[in-house]
Design an enzyme around this catalytic site. Structure first.
Site, PDB file in Angstrom:
ATOM      1  N   CYS A 161       0.679  -1.282  -0.008  1.00 21.09           N
ATOM      2  CA  CYS A 161       0.031   0.003  -0.066  1.00 21.09           C
ATOM      3  C   CYS A 161       0.946   1.139  -0.008  1.00 21.09           C
ATOM      4  O   CYS A 161       1.878   1.021   0.429  1.00 21.09           O
ATOM      5  CB  CYS A 161      -0.771  -0.141   1.313  1.00 21.09           C
ATOM      6  SG  CYS A 161      -1.951   1.257   1.510  1.00 21.09           S
ATOM      7  N   CYS A 181      -7.871   0.542   7.484  1.00 22.76           N
ATOM      8  CA  CYS A 181      -6.719   1.126   7.413  1.00 22.76           C
ATOM      9  C   CYS A 181      -6.307   1.505   8.874  1.00 22.76           C
ATOM     10  O   CYS A 181      -6.964   2.201   9.361  1.00 22.76           O
ATOM     11  CB  CYS A 181      -7.048   2.613   6.763  1.00 22.76           C
ATOM     12  SG  CYS A 181      -5.657   3.703   6.648  1.00 22.76           S
ATOM     13  N   GLN A 217      -6.224  19.725   9.472  1.00 19.31           N
ATOM     14  CA  GLN A 217      -5.346  19.023  10.014  1.00 19.31           C
ATOM     15  C   GLN A 217      -6.181  17.636  10.186  1.00 19.31           C
ATOM     16  O   GLN A 217      -7.146  17.333  10.736  1.00 19.31           O
ATOM     17  CB  GLN A 217      -5.025  19.536  11.387  1.00 19.31           C
ATOM     18  CG  GLN A 217      -4.364  20.587  11.358  1.00 19.31           C
ATOM     19  CD  GLN A 217      -2.596  20.557  10.980  1.00 19.31           C
ATOM     20  OE1 GLN A 217      -2.514  19.238  10.766  1.00 19.31           O
ATOM     21  NE2 GLN A 217      -1.972  21.454  10.949  1.00 19.31           N
ATOM     22  N   ASP A 237       0.335  29.119   7.908  1.00 21.80           N
ATOM     23  CA  ASP A 237       0.394  27.655   7.739  1.00 21.80           C
ATOM     24  C   ASP A 237       0.156  27.243   6.436  1.00 21.80           C
ATOM     25  O   ASP A 237      -1.014  26.889   6.257  1.00 21.80           O
ATOM     26  CB  ASP A 237      -0.766  27.321   8.964  1.00 21.80           C
ATOM     27  CG  ASP A 237      -0.812  25.634   9.059  1.00 21.80           C
ATOM     28  OD1 ASP A 237       0.200  24.982   8.503  1.00 21.80           O
ATOM     29  OD2 ASP A 237      -1.941  25.422   9.350  1.00 21.80           O
ATOM     30  N   CYS A 244       4.516  22.099   6.841  1.00 20.80           N
ATOM     31  CA  CYS A 244       4.219  20.462   6.806  1.00 20.80           C
ATOM     32  C   CYS A 244       5.406  19.978   5.718  1.00 20.80           C
ATOM     33  O   CYS A 244       5.099  18.931   5.391  1.00 20.80           O
ATOM     34  CB  CYS A 244       2.915  20.102   6.309  1.00 20.80           C
ATOM     35  SG  CYS A 244       2.387  21.042   4.549  1.00 20.80           S
TER      36      CYS A 244
END
Length: 393
Positions: free
Chosen positions: A89, A166, A221, A316, A343
């Site tokens: 995966c 998952c 988020q 952000d 990020c």
């Protein structure tokens, strides 16, 4: 394919040839890093401090890529992934590595990347903040459906790895997988690859197709458990103020905007976001006349913004980071404090470099006070970082 030469003049191995490699560390993107005759080799699914037999899959001028054929000496940080489909995966690329080592590698990667762009930049580098959950933390996912197969894309492929679970997704979502698969089958479509499932603010599960006109719920988020810690840190680092204006750039639906408004009751609060659905959602929640939400890309907004020396700026941005113009304009505006949430380590390091190059050019004294990484995405190479910049008085 013929062999190519590396920078030292030695011949690189032929495509498909097998070589022994010692994995030194992990790279941004998740692959293991090794060296062969002075050439960097990237090896997905490798672990640091292990010896492998690898097959060369790509040869470029300055680097190669390879796949693990055999683990000759296993890394002390290697483990059997908790997920049965983790090896195929494409969702998790670090499940084969212990959580402790994942955190250590992320912490090191961010520091090395910042220093690569600006080795003279000094700052207080705090320990990584672990995620409260290392599994079952995602509240938003994009499963795939094709020809009756439900699951996720295989690594580096559009083939679907079938699964009805998952392990990094909240069970509130995975409990709905059978329902979503049945819904997809009823739509009588051979290929529904643009599915999205998420837990709404009200707590219910929602799902549907992402279209070109509707890009889903937009950025938010995905780890609400760690997001609480990130919010607390951002508000703490922002200080007591007071600030005349508080700007939240790349504001989304107000993840930081509304907590900032609650903390700085005497400040004007300005959110800037391009996604119209997120702007609409944020505006629907505004009850305070001090708050304004602009629908604009940040660079365009910065061309008319009046950020001052008594202001706080929180930004952000997405993985691509901010633009050079945005960082240069921020430097020239000289807000008292900037909180940057990132990020992606490379865009963070680049943006900081742009910012401090501009302050040096203008003779402005700013300090990168502290930086901290947050384990927002366990089992993957992705990492969240927060940085505090302030006027150096």
């Amino acid at each position: 394919m013929s062999a190519k030469s590396n920078q030292r003049g030695a011949k690189a191995p032929l495509l498909g040839s097998k070589i022994k490699l010692n994995i030194e560390k992990l790279a941004i993107g998740g692959a293991g890093v090794a060296r062969h005759e002075g050439m960097v080799v990237f090896v997905p699914q490798a672990a640091p401090n292990e010896e492998i037999l690898a097959e060369i899959t790509l040869v470029k001028k300055n680097f190669m890529e390879a796949r693990v054929v055999e683990i000759l000496t296993a890394s002390p940080h290697r483990r059997e992934p908790p997920c049965p489909v983790a090896h195929t995966c494409g969702g998790c690329n670090w499940q084969h590595i212990t959580e402790e080592e994942q955190r250590r590698q992320k912490h090191t990667l961010v520091l090395e990347t910042i220093k690569k762009f600006n080795r003279d930049l000094e700052f207080n580098y705090l320990p990584i903040q672990p995620s409260p959950r290392v599994l079952r933390y995602r509240n938003r996912i994009q499963p795939k459906f094709k020809n009756g197969r439900f699951g996720f894309f295989a690594r580096n492929s559009h083939q679907i790895v079938e699964t009805m679970d998952c392990l990094i997704t909240e069970e509130t979502l995975t409990d709905k997988f059978a329902e979503v698969k049945a819904w997809a089958e009823k739509k009588n479509a051979k290929d529904l690859q643009r599915l999205e499932m998420y837990i709404a603010e009200e707590g219910d599960v929602r799902y549907g197709l992402i279209t070109d006109e509707d890009d889903g719920i937009g950025f938010s988020q995905v780890n609400r458990f760690q997001n609480e810690d990130l919010l607390r840190t951002a508000l703490d680092w922002a200080g007591d103020g007071p600030y005349k204006k508080v700007y939240d750039l790349y504001a989304g639906a107000g993840n930081f905007t509304f907590p900032l408004a609650a903390k700085y009751a005497g400040s004007e609060i300005i959110g800037v976001e391009l996604n119209p659905k997120l702007v609409e959602r944020a505006r629907s929640k505004i009850t305070d006349k001090r708050m304004t939400y602009f629908m604009s890309d940040v660079e365009t907004y910065m061309r008319r913004a009046s950020i001052g020396k008594d202001d706080l700026v929180v930004l952000d941005p997405p993985r691509a980071g901010a633009s050079e113009y945005t960082m240069q304009t921020l430097a020239a505006a000289q807000p008292r404090k900037i909180i940057y949430i990132s990020c992606h380590p490379v865009s963070l390091a680049r943006d900081l470099n742009w910012f401090f190059a501009q302050t040096q050019k203008l003779g402005i004294k700013y300090k990168l006070d502290r930086v901290q990484t947050f384990e927002m995405f366990p089992q993957t190479d992705h990492v969240e970082t927060i940085a505090e910049l302030r006027v150096d008085s």
